[in-house]
Design a protein around this motif. Structure first.
Motif: not given
Length: 104
Positions: A77-104
């Motif tokens: 609902a907040i629409h955050l850059p991150g991924i769902e993981t086996s332990f929960g969720y990882r929200i990205l504060g920073y990303a590498d400019s060469a990486d694709y960033v998906g949003y929850l």
């Protein structure tokens, strides 16, 4: 080169949303310098006490299927850059400019 994916408003939305839960999840952060915080469950003061400017990513650690689903609904609902993981969720504060960033 890293770029910022988040701002204080989004970090505060996460903090307030987790505070509003009956059973908030645990969390830990990894800083830009590689430092990993201890696992913590206190969202009101501990999460925001040093500011957000050096959070490379936030791991939201869920402990049940029900909590995982509830946290997922909130974060999406907040629409955050991150991924769902086996332990929960990882929200990205920073990303590498060469990486694709998906949003929850």
């Amino acid at each position: 080169m890293l770029y910022s994916c988040m701002n204080n408003t989004k970090w505060n939305k996460i903090r307030l949303a987790m505070l509003s839960m009956t059973s908030p999840p645990l969390w830990k952060t990894t800083s830009l310098n590689g430092y990993e915080s201890i696992v913590d469950g206190e969202w009101f003061y501990h999460f925001s006490k040093d500011g957000y400017s050096d959070i490379k990513y936030l791991d939201v650690l869920t402990n049940s299927v029900e909590q995982h689903v509830e946290v997922g609904i909130i974060l999406r609902a907040i629409h955050l850059p991150g991924i769902e993981t086996s332990f929960g969720y990882r929200i990205l504060g920073y990303a590498d400019s060469a990486d694709y960033v998906g949003y929850l």
